[in-house]
Design a protein around this motif. Structure first.
Motif, PDB file in Angstrom:
ATOM      1  N   PHE A   1       0.853  -1.187   0.000  1.00  0.00           N
ATOM      2  CA  PHE A   1       0.000   0.000   0.000  1.00  0.00           C
ATOM      3  C   PHE A   1       0.889   1.238   0.000  1.00  0.00           C
ATOM      4  O   PHE A   1       1.968   1.253   0.606  1.00  0.00           O
ATOM      5  CB  PHE A   1      -0.984   0.000   1.180  1.00  0.00           C
ATOM      6  N   LYS A   2       0.447   2.259  -0.703  1.00  0.00           N
ATOM      7  CA  LYS A   2       1.222   3.484  -0.865  1.00  0.00           C
ATOM      8  C   LYS A   2       0.540   4.618  -0.142  1.00  0.00           C
ATOM      9  O   LYS A   2      -0.596   4.971  -0.427  1.00  0.00           O
ATOM     10  CB  LYS A   2       1.387   3.811  -2.352  1.00  0.00           C
ATOM     11  N   GLY A   3       1.228   5.218   0.814  1.00  0.00           N
ATOM     12  CA  GLY A   3       0.697   6.345   1.549  1.00  0.00           C
ATOM     13  C   GLY A   3       1.131   7.658   0.927  1.00  0.00           C
ATOM     14  O   GLY A   3       1.756   7.680  -0.136  1.00  0.00           O
TER      15      GLY A   3
ATOM     16  N   GLY B   1       3.692   0.804   3.075  1.00  0.00           N
ATOM     17  CA  GLY B   1       4.113  -0.483   3.604  1.00  0.00           C
ATOM     18  C   GLY B   1       3.496  -1.669   2.903  1.00  0.00           C
ATOM     19  O   GLY B   1       3.185  -1.609   1.708  1.00  0.00           O
ATOM     20  N   THR B   2       3.289  -2.730   3.663  1.00  0.00           N
ATOM     21  CA  THR B   2       2.867  -4.023   3.143  1.00  0.00           C
ATOM     22  C   THR B   2       1.673  -4.542   3.922  1.00  0.00           C
ATOM     23  O   THR B   2       1.617  -4.395   5.147  1.00  0.00           O
ATOM     24  CB  THR B   2       4.019  -5.041   3.249  1.00  0.00           C
ATOM     25  N   GLN B   3       0.717  -5.134   3.222  1.00  0.00           N
ATOM     26  CA  GLN B   3      -0.399  -5.811   3.885  1.00  0.00           C
ATOM     27  C   GLN B   3      -0.263  -7.313   3.684  1.00  0.00           C
ATOM     28  O   GLN B   3      -0.008  -7.777   2.574  1.00  0.00           O
ATOM     29  CB  GLN B   3      -1.745  -5.344   3.339  1.00  0.00           C
ATOM     30  N   LEU B   4      -0.410  -8.057   4.771  1.00  0.00           N
ATOM     31  CA  LEU B   4      -0.376  -9.515   4.732  1.00  0.00           C
ATOM     32  C   LEU B   4      -1.761 -10.050   5.079  1.00  0.00           C
ATOM     33  O   LEU B   4      -2.333  -9.667   6.097  1.00  0.00           O
ATOM     34  CB  LEU B   4       0.634 -10.060   5.742  1.00  0.00           C
ATOM     35  N   CYS B   5      -2.276 -10.921   4.228  1.00  0.00           N
ATOM     36  CA  CYS B   5      -3.490 -11.684   4.541  1.00  0.00           C
ATOM     37  C   CYS B   5      -3.069 -13.147   4.611  1.00  0.00           C
ATOM     38  O   CYS B   5      -2.608 -13.711   3.620  1.00  0.00           O
ATOM     39  CB  CYS B   5      -4.555 -11.491   3.458  1.00  0.00           C
ATOM     40  N   TYR B   6      -3.201 -13.747   5.790  1.00  0.00           N
ATOM     41  CA  TYR B   6      -2.672 -15.093   5.960  1.00  0.00           C
ATOM     42  C   TYR B   6      -3.769 -16.088   6.325  1.00  0.00           C
ATOM     43  O   TYR B   6      -4.736 -15.767   7.002  1.00  0.00           O
ATOM     44  CB  TYR B   6      -1.549 -15.115   6.997  1.00  0.00           C
TER      45      TYR B   6
ATOM     46  N   PRO C   1       6.317   0.213  -3.079  1.00  0.00           N
ATOM     47  CA  PRO C   1       5.606  -1.033  -3.390  1.00  0.00           C
ATOM     48  C   PRO C   1       6.451  -2.128  -4.022  1.00  0.00           C
ATOM     49  O   PRO C   1       6.234  -3.312  -3.755  1.00  0.00           O
ATOM     50  CB  PRO C   1       4.508  -0.560  -4.357  1.00  0.00           C
ATOM     51  N   ASP C   2       7.423  -1.781  -4.850  1.00  0.00           N
ATOM     52  CA  ASP C   2       8.195  -2.822  -5.524  1.00  0.00           C
ATOM     53  C   ASP C   2       9.179  -3.530  -4.598  1.00  0.00           C
ATOM     54  O   ASP C   2       9.844  -4.489  -5.001  1.00  0.00           O
ATOM     55  CB  ASP C   2       8.935  -2.241  -6.732  1.00  0.00           C
ATOM     56  N   ALA C   3       9.268  -3.109  -3.343  1.00  0.00           N
ATOM     57  CA  ALA C   3      10.202  -3.727  -2.404  1.00  0.00           C
ATOM     58  C   ALA C   3       9.818  -5.160  -2.055  1.00  0.00           C
ATOM     59  O   ALA C   3      10.671  -5.934  -1.608  1.00  0.00           O
ATOM     60  CB  ALA C   3      10.295  -2.894  -1.132  1.00  0.00           C
ATOM     61  N   ILE C   4       8.548  -5.511  -2.244  1.00  0.00           N
ATOM     62  CA  ILE C   4       8.126  -6.862  -1.865  1.00  0.00           C
ATOM     63  C   ILE C   4       8.532  -7.910  -2.897  1.00  0.00           C
ATOM     64  O   ILE C   4       8.439  -9.112  -2.639  1.00  0.00           O
ATOM     65  CB  ILE C   4       6.601  -6.939  -1.627  1.00  0.00           C
TER      66      ILE C   4
END
Length: 326
Positions: free
Chosen positions: A8-10, A17-22, A123-126
């Motif tokens: 996600f881009k603020g 940062g990053t969102q995790l759905c697990y 975003p491209d860091a992931i």
């Protein structure tokens, strides 16, 4: 199981940062009360490198003041093997290994959730990252590379089911199908604070779990006159830094008697991981928060009338508002 990874881009990197759905099977059952205090207990993390040669945690020390991954942990719930079809696409090999590991046990542990992690990265860091899942002692249990093909444990393309976010049944308006959150809006200055009074809105939804340990609250906020020193998030080794806590007491009788959580249901105080990141606007420092879950072991009805306290970067209480159901 599967961890869906998305970025996600603020308005700036500090708020990105990053969102995790697990949706994970055969996690450590010792995590049934969530992570222990300190370390990487019951953690889910993103690292650089590969599973064979794992690199550093994925976050920017230039944009963030504190490692955000220490707050990312799962709560293990019990699942019958006969109900495994409800878990996200387990393979026959996974089921066989799980049964063998438990010597014929009829149940296993699973964890399902969603978390936003303010890493301070673009975003491209992931890409080319790996996901690591840890046990109750912080030891690595599993690792998988992030994939864009929907294969393996992690993916950036295939969605996964997120927790049900609802207020308690008693709080739903009679005859209405709409789910209504609790609110905190009428802020007053905390005694002893010499700065301005925070104003804005905090919404509190209930996160319904199968056990008290996996039950808690999801908070979002839109606040102004917060501490501009929180521009990189909470400070390391500073208690309550940039925090937003629901506390046992009311704004008319401060100080409170402590944070609202059930230590018998949850091993670690969850409010230490609920914090805002400020952004300077033309008028005032502002904070807009994505969905942050606090596993308190409490139903939301137990929070009505309690105090929401907003803290400065130095961990000093700034303002207070009461939790209301309107």
């Amino acid at each position: 199981g599967k961890v869906t990874v998305s970025a996600f881009k603020g308005p700036n990197l500090a708020n990105s940062g990053t969102q995790l759905c697990y949706d994970l099977l055969d996690v450590d059952p010792s995590c049934r009360r969530g992570p222990a205090s300190g370390g990487k207990s019951c953690g889910i993390e993103l690292h650089t490198g590969t599973c064979a040669s794992m690199g550093a945690l994925l976050w920017s020390q230039e944009e963030r003041a504190k490692d955000p991954w220490h707050c990312v942990g799962y709560v293990a719930e019990e699942q019958k093997y006969e109900d495994i079809e409800d878990i996200d696409e387990p393979s026959a090999q996974t089921l066989a290994e799980g049964r063998a590991a438990r010597s014929g046990s009829l149940t296993t542990g699973f964890a399902k959730g969603r978390v936003s992690v303010y890493t301070g990265l673009a975003p491209d860091a992931i890409r080319d990252a790996v996901v690591v899942v840890r046990d109750h002692y912080g030891q690595r249990m599993a690792c998988a590379p992030v994939s864009t093909k929907g294969e393996g444990v992690t993916s950036t393309s295939t969605p996964t089911t997120t927790p049900e976010l609802v207020p308690p049944a008693a709080l739903v308006a009679q005859g209405s199908s709409h789910l209504r959150p609790l609110r905190a809006t009428n802020f007053v200055k905390y005694p002893g604070w010499s700065g301005k009074t925070v104003w804005g809105e905090i919404l509190i939804f209930e996160r319904m779990g199968k056990t008290l340990s996996s039950t808690g609250q999801l908070l979002t906020w839109d606040l102004e006159e917060v501490d501009n020193e929180c521009a990189k998030g909470p400070k390391a080794d500073v208690a309550n830094s940039c925090g937003i806590h629901v506390e046992d007491g009311s704004c008319s009788s401060l100080p409170t008697s402590g944070d609202m959580w059930d230590p018998e249901a949850v091993e670690r105080n969850p409010w230490g991981c609920v914090a805002y990141t400020s952004l300077w606007t033309q008028r005032t420092p502002k904070a807009a928060g994505r969905s942050i879950t606090a596993y308190t072991g409490l139903g939301s009805q137990e929070l009505i009338g309690k105090a929401v306290v907003v803290y400065s970067a130095a961990g000093v209480p700034m303002s207070c508002a009461e939790v209301l159901f309107e």
